[in-house]
Design a protein around this motif. Structure first.
Motif, PDB file in Angstrom:
ATOM      1  N   PRO A 284       0.835  -1.202   0.000  1.00  0.00           N
ATOM      2  CA  PRO A 284       0.000   0.000   0.000  1.00  0.00           C
ATOM      3  C   PRO A 284       0.874   1.259   0.000  1.00  0.00           C
ATOM      4  CG  PRO A 284      -0.867  -1.598   1.557  1.00  0.00           C
ATOM      5  CD  PRO A 284       0.449  -2.143   1.076  1.00  0.00           C
ATOM      6  N   GLN A 285       0.460   2.264  -0.752  1.00  0.00           N
ATOM      7  CA  GLN A 285       1.340   3.411  -0.997  1.00  0.00           C
ATOM      8  C   GLN A 285       1.773   4.128   0.287  1.00  0.00           C
ATOM      9  OE1 GLN A 285       0.158   7.072  -3.479  1.00  0.00           O
ATOM     10  NE2 GLN A 285       1.318   5.771  -4.888  1.00  0.00           N
ATOM     11  N   GLY A 286       0.841   4.384   1.175  1.00  0.00           N
ATOM     12  CA  GLY A 286       1.205   5.038   2.434  1.00  0.00           C
ATOM     13  C   GLY A 286       2.113   4.177   3.278  1.00  0.00           C
ATOM     14  N   THR A 287       1.889   2.871   3.245  1.00  0.00           N
ATOM     15  CA  THR A 287       2.744   1.948   3.989  1.00  0.00           C
ATOM     16  C   THR A 287       4.153   1.948   3.424  1.00  0.00           C
ATOM     17  OG1 THR A 287       0.847   0.544   4.513  1.00  0.00           O
ATOM     18  CG2 THR A 287       3.022  -0.453   4.726  1.00  0.00           C
ATOM     19  N   LEU A 288       4.268   1.985   2.086  1.00  0.00           N
ATOM     20  CA  LEU A 288       5.592   2.032   1.467  1.00  0.00           C
ATOM     21  C   LEU A 288       6.335   3.291   1.882  1.00  0.00           C
ATOM     22  CD1 LEU A 288       7.670   0.836  -0.504  1.00  0.00           C
ATOM     23  CD2 LEU A 288       6.505   2.065  -2.342  1.00  0.00           C
ATOM     24  N   ALA A 289       5.642   4.431   1.865  1.00  0.00           N
ATOM     25  CA  ALA A 289       6.270   5.688   2.272  1.00  0.00           C
ATOM     26  C   ALA A 289       6.767   5.601   3.715  1.00  0.00           C
ATOM     27  CB  ALA A 289       5.274   6.832   2.111  1.00  0.00           C
ATOM     28  N   GLU A 290       5.927   5.065   4.590  1.00  0.00           N
ATOM     29  CA  GLU A 290       6.309   4.985   5.999  1.00  0.00           C
ATOM     30  C   GLU A 290       7.404   3.954   6.240  1.00  0.00           C
ATOM     31  OE1 GLU A 290       6.394   5.853  10.094  1.00  0.00           O
ATOM     32  OE2 GLU A 290       5.847   6.945   8.278  1.00  0.00           O
ATOM     33  N   ARG A 291       7.435   2.872   5.470  1.00  0.00           N
ATOM     34  CA  ARG A 291       8.506   1.888   5.621  1.00  0.00           C
ATOM     35  C   ARG A 291       9.860   2.498   5.268  1.00  0.00           C
ATOM     36  NH1 ARG A 291       7.223  -3.705   2.727  1.00  0.00           N
ATOM     37  NH2 ARG A 291       9.189  -4.228   3.793  1.00  0.00           N
ATOM     38  N   LEU A 292       9.892   3.336   4.222  1.00  0.00           N
ATOM     39  CA  LEU A 292      11.134   4.019   3.858  1.00  0.00           C
ATOM     40  C   LEU A 292      11.534   5.024   4.936  1.00  0.00           C
ATOM     41  CD1 LEU A 292      10.361   4.589   0.082  1.00  0.00           C
ATOM     42  CD2 LEU A 292      12.248   3.202   0.956  1.00  0.00           C
ATOM     43  N   ARG A 293      10.554   5.814   5.388  1.00  0.00           N
ATOM     44  CA  ARG A 293      10.852   6.816   6.408  1.00  0.00           C
ATOM     45  C   ARG A 293      11.325   6.158   7.696  1.00  0.00           C
ATOM     46  NH1 ARG A 293       9.779   9.133  10.858  1.00  0.00           N
ATOM     47  NH2 ARG A 293       8.370   7.412  11.365  1.00  0.00           N
TER      48      ARG A 293
ATOM     49  N   GLY B 107      12.723   3.187   8.093  1.00  0.00           N
ATOM     50  CA  GLY B 107      14.066   2.647   7.916  1.00  0.00           C
ATOM     51  C   GLY B 107      15.125   3.733   8.043  1.00  0.00           C
ATOM     52  N   GLY B 108      14.860   4.895   7.437  1.00  0.00           N
ATOM     53  CA  GLY B 108      15.808   5.994   7.520  1.00  0.00           C
ATOM     54  C   GLY B 108      15.934   6.572   8.911  1.00  0.00           C
TER      55      GLY B 108
ATOM     56  N   ALA C  39      16.357   6.235   3.367  1.00  0.00           N
ATOM     57  CA  ALA C  39      16.472   4.780   3.498  1.00  0.00           C
ATOM     58  C   ALA C  39      17.804   4.236   3.005  1.00  0.00           C
ATOM     59  CB  ALA C  39      15.327   4.098   2.749  1.00  0.00           C
ATOM     60  N   GLY C  40      18.507   4.960   2.156  1.00  0.00           N
ATOM     61  CA  GLY C  40      19.742   4.458   1.568  1.00  0.00           C
ATOM     62  C   GLY C  40      20.943   4.599   2.492  1.00  0.00           C
ATOM     63  N   ARG C  41      21.764   3.584   2.553  1.00  0.00           N
ATOM     64  CA  ARG C  41      23.016   3.698   3.316  1.00  0.00           C
ATOM     65  C   ARG C  41      23.990   4.607   2.586  1.00  0.00           C
ATOM     66  NH1 ARG C  41      21.628  -1.801   3.419  1.00  0.00           N
ATOM     67  NH2 ARG C  41      20.838  -2.467   5.456  1.00  0.00           N
ATOM     68  N   ILE C  42      23.995   4.546   1.255  1.00  0.00           N
ATOM     69  CA  ILE C  42      24.752   5.486   0.427  1.00  0.00           C
ATOM     70  C   ILE C  42      23.754   6.135  -0.512  1.00  0.00           C
ATOM     71  CG2 ILE C  42      26.556   5.775  -1.312  1.00  0.00           C
ATOM     72  CD1 ILE C  42      27.940   3.320  -0.152  1.00  0.00           C
ATOM     73  N   THR C  43      23.519   7.420  -0.335  1.00  0.00           N
ATOM     74  CA  THR C  43      22.527   8.129  -1.138  1.00  0.00           C
ATOM     75  C   THR C  43      23.220   9.055  -2.125  1.00  0.00           C
ATOM     76  OG1 THR C  43      20.798   8.003   0.530  1.00  0.00           O
ATOM     77  CG2 THR C  43      20.638   9.799  -1.057  1.00  0.00           C
ATOM     78  N   VAL C  44      22.824   8.922  -3.381  1.00  0.00           N
ATOM     79  CA  VAL C  44      23.380   9.734  -4.468  1.00  0.00           C
ATOM     80  C   VAL C  44      22.280  10.646  -4.979  1.00  0.00           C
ATOM     81  CG1 VAL C  44      24.617   9.703  -6.657  1.00  0.00           C
ATOM     82  CG2 VAL C  44      24.833   7.759  -5.088  1.00  0.00           C
TER      83      VAL C  44
END
Length: 260
Positions: free
Chosen positions: A101-110, A112-113, A201-206
């Motif tokens: 679910p879109q909101g769940t995906l957003a919150e999973r990324l947030r 994790g970060g 969410a990225g360990r190395i963010t470009v």
């Protein structure tokens, strides 16, 4: 690590992305996608990628270019309806797909970060998201090879919630309108979308940026994503075909004289 995070070009920026790496990629549809970094990955040909992104571009643009080259092994997405090649690969067993679910995906990324390993949400209660059994990967004969597991549930008050895990990835690719040499980013309007969440969410963010400025030129109140979440910055040229801002679905209203 130097405070100056600017690298020479997109090739250098993604040079250490390895076979089988996980990537969080910003964008929504074709809005705010890191097209130059995606093209650099396509040219390099690194494959077996595990990608987390709201969607997978279209057949001939964005992440769809990596998909067409067979470089993506797994997608975690919330919407995939604009890409026929995506559907073909998924149904033929070439691609593993986790729909979220879109909101769940957003919150999973947030989450994790932010260092949060899991959280409870009401989204998906009473569906196959909760019960498990959603096809993640098919076999070539059409039978299900891998399916989603059931989610742990818990009741708070009088409502049931599902446990979802935060997402972290090896790399994140994002696009910003303005960035400084310390990695502080400003996004333009709706192009912000999933970009800050993917970057977190990225360990190395470009970050590919359209305008590169010196530290201090962006007022602190204008910064959408602090540089602490960004490890590399590359300036992209508006003349680069990969930097083009394509419109996924152009919708216009009739001219006034046509309605009279």
């Amino acid at each position: 690590m130097s405070l100056d995070k600017v690298v020479g070009d997109s090739v250098e920026a993604i040079a250490d992305v390895w076979e089988g790496a996980s990537l969080a990629v910003g964008g929504f549809g074709l809005c705010g996608i890191p097209g130059v970094l995606i093209e650099a990955l396509r040219e390099r040909g690194v494959g077996d990628l595990r990608v987390v992104s709201n969607n997978c571009g279209v057949d001939d643009w964005g992440l769809g270019l990596l998909l067409r080259e067979g470089l993506i092994a797994r997608m975690t997405s919330s919407y995939v309806g604009e890409n026929k090649e995506f559907a073909r690969q998924y149904l033929s067993g070439e691609l593993e797909v986790e729909l979220v679910p879109q909101g769940t995906l957003a919150e999973r990324l947030r989450a994790g970060g932010a260092g949060i390993p899991g959280f409870y949400t009401p989204a998906g209660v009473g569906t196959q998201i909760a019960d498990g059994g959603l096809p993640w990967r098919y076999r070539h004969d059409g039978t299900v090879a891998v399916s989603s597991p059931p989610r742990e549930t818990r009741t708070f008050g009088d409502r049931e919630y599902l446990l979802e895990e935060g997402i972290t990835t090896d790399f994140a690719l994002v696009r910003a309108a303005i960035g400084d040499r310390h990695g502080n980013l400003v996004f333009h309007a709706s192009a912000r979308n999933f970009n800050p969440l993917a970057a977190m969410a990225g360990r190395i963010t470009v970050a590919e940026v359209e305008e590169l400025v010196d530290p201090g030129e962006i007022h602190p109140d204008q910064i959408h994503l602090p540089g602490i979440f960004v490890q590399r910055v590359v300036r992209v040229s508006a003349d680069d075909p990969a930097a083009a801002k394509r419109i996924e679905r152009r919708t216009t209203r009739p001219r006034l004289e046509e309605t009279i």
